[in-house]
Design a protein around this motif. Structure first.
Motif, PDB file in Angstrom:
ATOM      1  N   UNK A   1      32.618 -14.127   0.876  1.00 33.96           N
ATOM      2  CA  UNK A   1      32.843 -13.163   1.930  1.00 33.96           C
ATOM      3  C   UNK A   1      33.013 -11.860   1.254  1.00 33.96           C
ATOM      4  N   UNK A   2      33.748 -11.756   0.079  1.00 34.93           N
ATOM      5  CA  UNK A   2      34.040 -10.344  -0.308  1.00 34.93           C
ATOM      6  C   UNK A   2      32.738  -9.505  -0.464  1.00 34.93           C
ATOM      7  N   UNK A   3      31.979 -10.154  -1.380  1.00 34.57           N
ATOM      8  CA  UNK A   3      30.714  -9.420  -1.662  1.00 34.57           C
ATOM      9  C   UNK A   3      29.762  -9.134  -0.427  1.00 34.57           C
ATOM     10  N   UNK A   4      29.642  -9.952   0.349  1.00 32.86           N
ATOM     11  CA  UNK A   4      29.045  -9.648   1.834  1.00 32.86           C
ATOM     12  C   UNK A   4      29.433  -8.629   2.559  1.00 32.86           C
ATOM     13  N   UNK A   5      30.645  -8.554   2.620  1.00 30.35           N
ATOM     14  CA  UNK A   5      31.431  -7.239   3.382  1.00 30.35           C
ATOM     15  C   UNK A   5      31.326  -6.115   2.649  1.00 30.35           C
ATOM     16  N   UNK A   6      31.649  -6.021   1.422  1.00 27.83           N
ATOM     17  CA  UNK A   6      31.467  -4.877   0.348  1.00 27.83           C
ATOM     18  C   UNK A   6      30.137  -4.421   0.564  1.00 27.83           C
ATOM     19  N   UNK A   7      29.012  -5.343   0.554  1.00 27.75           N
ATOM     20  CA  UNK A   7      27.692  -4.555   0.569  1.00 27.75           C
ATOM     21  C   UNK A   7      27.338  -4.104   2.147  1.00 27.75           C
ATOM     22  N   UNK A   8      27.807  -4.852   2.972  1.00 24.89           N
ATOM     23  CA  UNK A   8      27.670  -4.434   4.396  1.00 24.89           C
ATOM     24  C   UNK A   8      28.327  -2.916   4.552  1.00 24.89           C
TER      25      UNK A   8
ATOM     26  N   UNK B   1      29.012  -0.790   2.552  1.00 27.76           N
ATOM     27  CA  UNK B   1      28.231   0.187   1.693  1.00 27.76           C
ATOM     28  C   UNK B   1      26.848   0.556   2.402  1.00 27.76           C
ATOM     29  N   UNK B   2      26.146  -0.457   3.034  1.00 31.64           N
ATOM     30  CA  UNK B   2      24.862  -0.057   3.573  1.00 31.64           C
ATOM     31  C   UNK B   2      25.352   0.863   4.655  1.00 31.64           C
ATOM     32  N   UNK B   3      26.327   0.676   5.344  1.00 24.43           N
ATOM     33  CA  UNK B   3      26.497   1.268   6.685  1.00 24.43           C
ATOM     34  C   UNK B   3      27.025   2.627   6.334  1.00 24.43           C
ATOM     35  N   UNK B   4      27.961   2.744   5.459  1.00 26.89           N
ATOM     36  CA  UNK B   4      28.323   4.172   5.095  1.00 26.89           C
ATOM     37  C   UNK B   4      27.416   5.139   4.272  1.00 26.89           C
ATOM     38  N   UNK B   5      26.668   4.457   3.158  1.00 26.92           N
ATOM     39  CA  UNK B   5      25.642   5.237   2.402  1.00 26.92           C
ATOM     40  C   UNK B   5      24.195   5.219   3.254  1.00 26.92           C
ATOM     41  N   UNK B   6      23.814   4.202   3.944  1.00 29.67           N
ATOM     42  CA  UNK B   6      22.380   4.196   4.462  1.00 29.67           C
ATOM     43  C   UNK B   6      22.480   4.285   5.934  1.00 29.67           C
ATOM     44  N   UNK B   7      23.340   4.343   6.595  1.00 26.82           N
ATOM     45  CA  UNK B   7      23.343   4.665   8.131  1.00 26.82           C
ATOM     46  C   UNK B   7      23.061   3.352   8.479  1.00 26.82           C
ATOM     47  N   UNK B   8      23.172   2.344   8.179  1.00 27.13           N
ATOM     48  CA  UNK B   8      22.401   0.999   8.675  1.00 27.13           C
ATOM     49  C   UNK B   8      23.462   0.520   9.708  1.00 27.13           C
ATOM     50  N   UNK B   9      23.079   0.002  10.768  1.00 27.89           N
ATOM     51  CA  UNK B   9      23.853  -0.606  12.024  1.00 27.89           C
ATOM     52  C   UNK B   9      24.543  -1.607  11.303  1.00 27.89           C
ATOM     53  N   UNK B  10      25.989  -1.767  11.576  1.00 31.38           N
ATOM     54  CA  UNK B  10      26.671  -2.714  10.931  1.00 31.38           C
ATOM     55  C   UNK B  10      26.267  -4.194  10.984  1.00 31.38           C
ATOM     56  N   UNK B  11      26.193  -4.475  12.285  1.00 42.74           N
ATOM     57  CA  UNK B  11      25.610  -5.950  12.549  1.00 42.74           C
ATOM     58  C   UNK B  11      24.387  -6.207  11.728  1.00 42.74           C
ATOM     59  N   UNK B  12      23.337  -5.435  11.845  1.00 42.89           N
ATOM     60  CA  UNK B  12      22.204  -5.487  10.713  1.00 42.89           C
ATOM     61  C   UNK B  12      22.503  -5.594   9.339  1.00 42.89           C
ATOM     62  N   UNK B  13      23.545  -4.518   8.855  1.00 42.61           N
ATOM     63  CA  UNK B  13      23.842  -4.490   7.622  1.00 42.61           C
ATOM     64  C   UNK B  13      24.659  -5.873   7.219  1.00 42.61           C
ATOM     65  N   UNK B  14      25.574  -6.616   7.845  1.00 44.27           N
ATOM     66  CA  UNK B  14      26.344  -7.552   7.417  1.00 44.27           C
ATOM     67  C   UNK B  14      25.340  -8.975   7.693  1.00 44.27           C
ATOM     68  N   UNK B  15      24.271  -8.947   8.407  1.00 45.88           N
ATOM     69  CA  UNK B  15      23.283  -9.993   8.472  1.00 45.88           C
ATOM     70  C   UNK B  15      22.717  -9.966   7.089  1.00 45.88           C
ATOM     71  N   UNK B  16      22.152  -8.956   6.826  1.00 44.81           N
ATOM     72  CA  UNK B  16      21.194  -8.963   5.621  1.00 44.81           C
ATOM     73  C   UNK B  16      21.874  -8.987   4.352  1.00 44.81           C
ATOM     74  N   UNK B  17      23.089  -8.284   4.314  1.00 41.07           N
ATOM     75  CA  UNK B  17      23.975  -8.370   3.359  1.00 41.07           C
ATOM     76  C   UNK B  17      24.491  -9.940   2.687  1.00 41.07           C
ATOM     77  N   UNK B  18      24.735 -10.642   4.155  1.00 38.83           N
ATOM     78  CA  UNK B  18      25.415 -11.839   3.713  1.00 38.83           C
ATOM     79  C   UNK B  18      24.417 -12.860   3.580  1.00 38.83           C
ATOM     80  N   UNK B  19      23.355 -12.653   3.906  1.00 37.28           N
ATOM     81  CA  UNK B  19      22.035 -13.721   3.775  1.00 37.28           C
ATOM     82  C   UNK B  19      21.686 -13.420   2.490  1.00 37.28           C
ATOM     83  N   UNK B  20      21.218 -12.201   1.709  1.00 38.69           N
ATOM     84  CA  UNK B  20      20.717 -12.060   0.400  1.00 38.69           C
ATOM     85  C   UNK B  20      21.998 -12.375  -0.486  1.00 38.69           C
TER      86      UNK B  20
END
Length: 485
Positions: A282-289, A291-310
């Protein structure tokens, strides 16, 4: 070493090779269904390996030796070596025409549920080959669970001995017969694969892909039917979340699942390692999600999906990828590198160091710090409400020490073959932890192991076997004392 012990181990390995040769008829039938000539390769492999295995089994049959730790260690190593070699035969004589090195690498990667591959062009590969890779992962995952629950617990090495304390199934014997326990395990494992395949199909996968990915997902094996892995389905959130759920399940202890499903032991789900495993996923997935949202501007739902999956794919040592996470930025790459060490729970299909070892290690560290302040205090090392014995503490320290030493040695050997620093370091780590992809442009999530020198492939093959057999089970047979009567 008693000759009777060696003979009996060879006999058991030959019996399992017969089972494997029968399994070769499944991809043969698949190729026949799709009108692919490779069915002949699988049929020939089944007859060849089945005949050889049957001959060896008949030649070595006899009275079994008394059960001993030496027999257990020898049997574990011989089983995995035999299945890896037998599983390589179809790869060599199929239309892919893989070399001995590549065929053994692919077979070992499947049977150890690592998921590293040397095959390019999976999207156009014969369906039988794709099915065989998934079957190797399926059988390997079941074998890994059996290894952790039935064989290694009584050898007092690594995390496998933890099964003795993780629930009451050994101490209180809720299953009076070993056969019932085994059938329960196979039933739950197969049901999970069937359910996963059904969910994949409902989410939009075709039937063939659903079956193949389901076998590899529950086994946390990482073999896909596409070169781009789950990147092929990157826009289908339902498929990715199905993968997330079943990879998480594959990382849970199957002994506790059996107790929960068949005996209704809800308290078994309170196992401390499950909380740790779920916590760092949970922690790793949320932290990277984030990060992707803030640093890369990725929509959060997309960010959390790909972050959690990978990340869950790496943590559970599944090795699937829905995106090239090596392009997400330095922070994300470091997180994925750290996640490669973690692994799931004891008695699961995952590799890595595993959650319970971290629990015991931190408990030992806390106790050590307390004793610096209060030198005369005696505080037992605890796992939940249970006390961890000296044997278990020693096994955890031995495993982690051996893991770090072998990682360094493997990385140096890979570097000696001409690989760059990142490829050598991550290749050694991903092989020992049975994760699959490494880091960098060569063996990262967007690459594979096909371009590695043959020497490097053999080194990775040996490392995959070492990691799958909990390292100590392999190292012990190279000690002179093991062979002395």
């Amino acid at each position: 070493m008693n000759r009777l012990t060696v003979r009996a181990a060879i006999h058991v390995a030959a019996i399992f090779a017969i089972y494997l040769s029968v399994a070769m008829l499944i991809p043969a039938a698949v190729d026949l269904f799709y009108d692919n000539d490779d069915w002949q390769a699988f049929a020939f492999s089944a007859v060849l390996m089945g005949g050889l295995a049957l001959a060896v089994a008949l030649a070595t049959q006899g009275r079994p030796p008394p059960v001993s730790t030496r027999f257990g260690f020898l049997l574990v190593n011989m089983l995995w070596m035999t299945l890896a070699v037998a599983g390589a035969v179809p790869f060599m004589i199929s239309s892919l025409d893989l070399s001995l090195t590549d065929a053994v690498f692919e077979s070992v990667s499947g049977i150890t549920t690592t998921g590293s591959t040397v095959i390019s062009g999976l999207d156009q590969a014969p369906p039988g080959i794709l099915m065989w890779r998934s079957l190797l992962s399926f059988m390997g995952g079941l074998g890994v669970i059996a290894l952790g629950l039935f064989l290694l617990p009584f050898l007092n090495i690594g995390g496998v001995s933890y099964f003795k304390i993780e629930s009451s199934d050994i101490e209180d014997r809720p299953f009076e017969r070993f056969q019932i326990f085994t059938l329960s395990l196979i039933g739950i494992y197969s049901t999970l694969v069937f359910t996963c395949a059904l969910c994949y199909a409902m989410a939009g996968m075709n039937g063939f892909d659903a079956v193949n990915h389901a076998m590899s997902t529950v086994a946390t094996g990482g073999f896909s039917t596409h070169d781009s892995s789950f990147g092929y389905y990157a826009d289908n959130m339902a498929i990715l979340w199905t993968g997330i759920v079943f990879m998480l399940i594959g990382g849970l202890p199957f002994s506790i699942m059996i107790l929960f499903v068949l005996r209704g032991h809800v308290d078994a789900l309170r196992d401390p390692q499950i909380r740790v495993y779920g916590g760092y996923c949970l922690v790793f997935s949320l932290v990277i999600a984030i990060y992707l949202t803030v640093a890369n501007g990725t929509p959060f739902l997309q960010a959390v999906t790909h972050s959690a999956f990978n990340l869950i794919s790496i943590i559970t040592t599944s090795g699937f990828a829905s995106d090239d996470y090596s392009l997400w930025g330095p922070f994300a790459v470091v997180c994925f590198f750290v996640a490669t060490f973690l692994g799931g729970c004891s008695g699961s299909t995952t590799g890595g160091i595993k959650a319970y070892r971290f629990l015991i290690l931190f408990e030992l560290l806390a106790n050590g710090l307390r004793r610096l302040i209060y030198p005369n205090t005696v505080t037992p090392v605890r796992y939940g409400d249970r006390t961890i014995g000296d044997d278990m503490q020693r096994a955890v320290i031995l495993f982690i020490a051996a893991f770090l030493v072998l990682w360094a040695i493997t990385a140096m050997l890979l570097g000696a073959t001409g690989l760059d620093f990142i490829t050598a370091l991550s290749g050694a780590l991903t092989s020992l932890t049975n994760v699959g992809p490494g880091l960098g442009p060569i063996i990262g999530p967007a690459g594979n192991f096909s371009s590695l020198p043959n020497a490097a492939k053999w080194i990775c093959t040996a490392a995959m076997l070492l990691g799958r057999l909990e390292i100590l089970a392999v190292l012990v047979i190279f000690t002179p004392a093991f062979w002395v009567r």
